[in-house]
Design a protein around this motif. Structure first.
Motif, PDB file in Angstrom:
ATOM      1  N   SER A 128       0.837  -1.200   0.000  1.00 44.40           N
ATOM      2  CA  SER A 128       0.000   0.000   0.000  1.00 44.40           C
ATOM      3  C   SER A 128       0.873   1.251   0.000  1.00 44.40           C
ATOM      4  N   THR A 129       0.332   2.327  -0.536  1.00 44.25           N
ATOM      5  CA  THR A 129       1.088   3.573  -0.651  1.00 44.25           C
ATOM      6  C   THR A 129       0.577   4.609   0.337  1.00 44.25           C
ATOM      7  N   LEU A 130       1.490   5.473   0.747  1.00 45.42           N
ATOM      8  CA  LEU A 130       1.155   6.589   1.630  1.00 45.42           C
ATOM      9  C   LEU A 130       1.743   7.850   1.013  1.00 45.42           C
ATOM     10  N   THR A 131       0.884   8.759   0.615  1.00 47.05           N
ATOM     11  CA  THR A 131       1.346  10.006   0.011  1.00 47.05           C
ATOM     12  C   THR A 131       1.304  11.129   1.041  1.00 47.05           C
ATOM     13  N   GLU A 132       2.119  12.138   0.800  1.00 50.60           N
ATOM     14  CA  GLU A 132       2.131  13.288   1.702  1.00 50.60           C
ATOM     15  C   GLU A 132       0.761  13.947   1.766  1.00 50.60           C
ATOM     16  N   SER A 133       0.118  14.078   0.620  1.00 47.32           N
ATOM     17  CA  SER A 133      -1.181  14.758   0.597  1.00 47.32           C
ATOM     18  C   SER A 133      -2.235  13.953   1.350  1.00 47.32           C
ATOM     19  N   ALA A 134      -2.224  12.630   1.176  1.00 42.51           N
ATOM     20  CA  ALA A 134      -3.219  11.798   1.855  1.00 42.51           C
ATOM     21  C   ALA A 134      -3.001  11.806   3.365  1.00 42.51           C
ATOM     22  N   VAL A 135      -1.745  11.736   3.781  1.00 44.29           N
ATOM     23  CA  VAL A 135      -1.437  11.756   5.216  1.00 44.29           C
ATOM     24  C   VAL A 135      -1.788  13.117   5.810  1.00 44.29           C
ATOM     25  N   ALA A 136      -1.474  14.180   5.085  1.00 44.20           N
ATOM     26  CA  ALA A 136      -1.803  15.526   5.564  1.00 44.20           C
ATOM     27  C   ALA A 136      -3.310  15.679   5.743  1.00 44.20           C
ATOM     28  N   LEU A 137      -4.083  15.169   4.786  1.00 42.85           N
ATOM     29  CA  LEU A 137      -5.540  15.267   4.863  1.00 42.85           C
ATOM     30  C   LEU A 137      -6.080  14.424   6.012  1.00 42.85           C
ATOM     31  N   ARG A 138      -5.547  13.216   6.163  1.00 44.38           N
ATOM     32  CA  ARG A 138      -6.038  12.312   7.210  1.00 44.38           C
ATOM     33  C   ARG A 138      -5.835  12.897   8.601  1.00 44.38           C
ATOM     34  N   PHE A 139      -4.683  13.524   8.815  1.00 43.28           N
ATOM     35  CA  PHE A 139      -4.356  14.008  10.159  1.00 43.28           C
ATOM     36  C   PHE A 139      -4.610  15.510  10.336  1.00 43.28           C
ATOM     37  N   GLY A 140      -5.054  16.160   9.270  1.00 38.98           N
ATOM     38  CA  GLY A 140      -5.351  17.580   9.371  1.00 38.98           C
ATOM     39  C   GLY A 140      -4.127  18.434   9.625  1.00 38.98           C
ATOM     40  N   HIS A 144      10.578  10.312  -6.972  1.00 34.76           N
ATOM     41  CA  HIS A 144       9.366  10.769  -7.658  1.00 34.76           C
ATOM     42  C   HIS A 144       8.206   9.779  -7.539  1.00 34.76           C
ATOM     43  N   ARG A 145       8.239   8.938  -6.509  1.00 36.68           N
ATOM     44  CA  ARG A 145       7.143   7.994  -6.284  1.00 36.68           C
ATOM     45  C   ARG A 145       6.660   8.096  -4.838  1.00 36.68           C
ATOM     46  N   ALA A 146       5.425   7.669  -4.623  1.00 39.41           N
ATOM     47  CA  ALA A 146       4.880   7.681  -3.266  1.00 39.41           C
ATOM     48  C   ALA A 146       5.575   6.621  -2.415  1.00 39.41           C
ATOM     49  N   ALA A 147       5.615   6.870  -1.124  1.00 38.27           N
ATOM     50  CA  ALA A 147       6.169   5.878  -0.203  1.00 38.27           C
ATOM     51  C   ALA A 147       5.256   4.656  -0.174  1.00 38.27           C
ATOM     52  N   ARG A 148       5.872   3.493  -0.052  1.00 39.12           N
ATOM     53  CA  ARG A 148       5.123   2.239  -0.122  1.00 39.12           C
ATOM     54  C   ARG A 148       5.537   1.323   1.033  1.00 39.12           C
ATOM     55  N   VAL A 149       4.565   0.617   1.601  1.00 43.26           N
ATOM     56  CA  VAL A 149       4.873  -0.378   2.628  1.00 43.26           C
ATOM     57  C   VAL A 149       5.602  -1.539   1.949  1.00 43.26           C
ATOM     58  N   PRO A 150       6.774  -1.919   2.450  1.00 46.68           N
ATOM     59  CA  PRO A 150       7.556  -2.963   1.772  1.00 46.68           C
ATOM     60  C   PRO A 150       6.823  -4.299   1.688  1.00 46.68           C
ATOM     61  N   GLU A 151       7.025  -4.970   0.575  1.00 49.40           N
ATOM     62  CA  GLU A 151       6.563  -6.346   0.409  1.00 49.40           C
ATOM     63  C   GLU A 151       7.803  -7.235   0.443  1.00 49.40           C
TER      64      GLU A 151
END
Length: 207
Positions: free
Chosen positions: A22-34, A58-65
């Protein structure tokens, strides 16, 4: 605030709420935590530094597999470091306070149920950090993110009984307290091998 976000996301990654891949983007994390994006970025960068996320340019951070070869290599390396560190620790016969506290937490979880990954990881981290070798501690710290990912998978898929884990920890502590380096190292190896074998068996059954 970045610390709180880091701890929340770390817990979610370890308990598989944020599953491998799964990926975690800066924008998604910023929105989730306000929070502002720079704050989210700091938390993500720390997760990347700890090995709990991977990020390519240039890619979103991803949980390692972790693949099979990753698991084999990680547990072989962990086995060498932890057995050596715990054997050295036993030469002095003293157990770090953080390891004792983590073991008490694990015993409580064994009685009442619940997530044990954090207490398990803290126990191992504390034992190695308390060994006489700062270099072993640094090497182990560099692996802790991946180790915690594996402990999280063991927990999420119920691959080991927490009562058995606690009993194995107790055996290691008893050997350290007795000042028996050989037994302490042997028990550490057996404990790590049990977790590695369970995780590999699960991997093989699902891939």
């Amino acid at each position: 605030m970045p610390d709180a976000i880091f701890e929340t996301l770390k817990a979610r990654i370890i308990d598989q709420s944020e599953p491998p891949g799964s990926t975690l983007t800066e924008s998604a994390v910023a929105l989730r935590f306000g929070v502002a994006r720079p704050t989210a970025k700091l938390a993500l960068e720390r997760l990347v530094a700890d090995g709990l996320l991977r990020r390519e340019a240039h890619r979103a951070a991803r949980v390692p597999e972790l693949g099979r070869a990753d698991i084999v290599d990680l547990f072989a390396t962990r086995r060498l470091i932890e057995a050596t560190a715990i054997g050295s620790l036993a030469s002095g016969g003293a157990i770090p306070a953080d390891a004792l506290a983590a073991h008490r937490d694990l015993l409580g979880i064994a009685r009442t149920g619940g997530a044990f990954a954090a207490a398990d990881a803290t126990f191992h981290r504390a034992l190695v950090a308390g060994s006489p070798s700062p270099r072993l501690a640094r090497m182990h710290a560099s692996l802790m993110g991946e180790i915690e990912l594996c402990i999280g998978q063991v927990q999420a898929h119920h691959l080991l009984d927490v009562t058995d884990v606690a009993a194995q920890h107790q055996g290691i502590l008893d050997a350290v307290t007795a000042g028996d380096p050989a037994t302490a190292a042997d028990l550490a190896r057996a404990h790590i091998d049990a977790a590695g074998s369970a995780l590999l068996a699960h991997y093989d059954s699902t891939h």
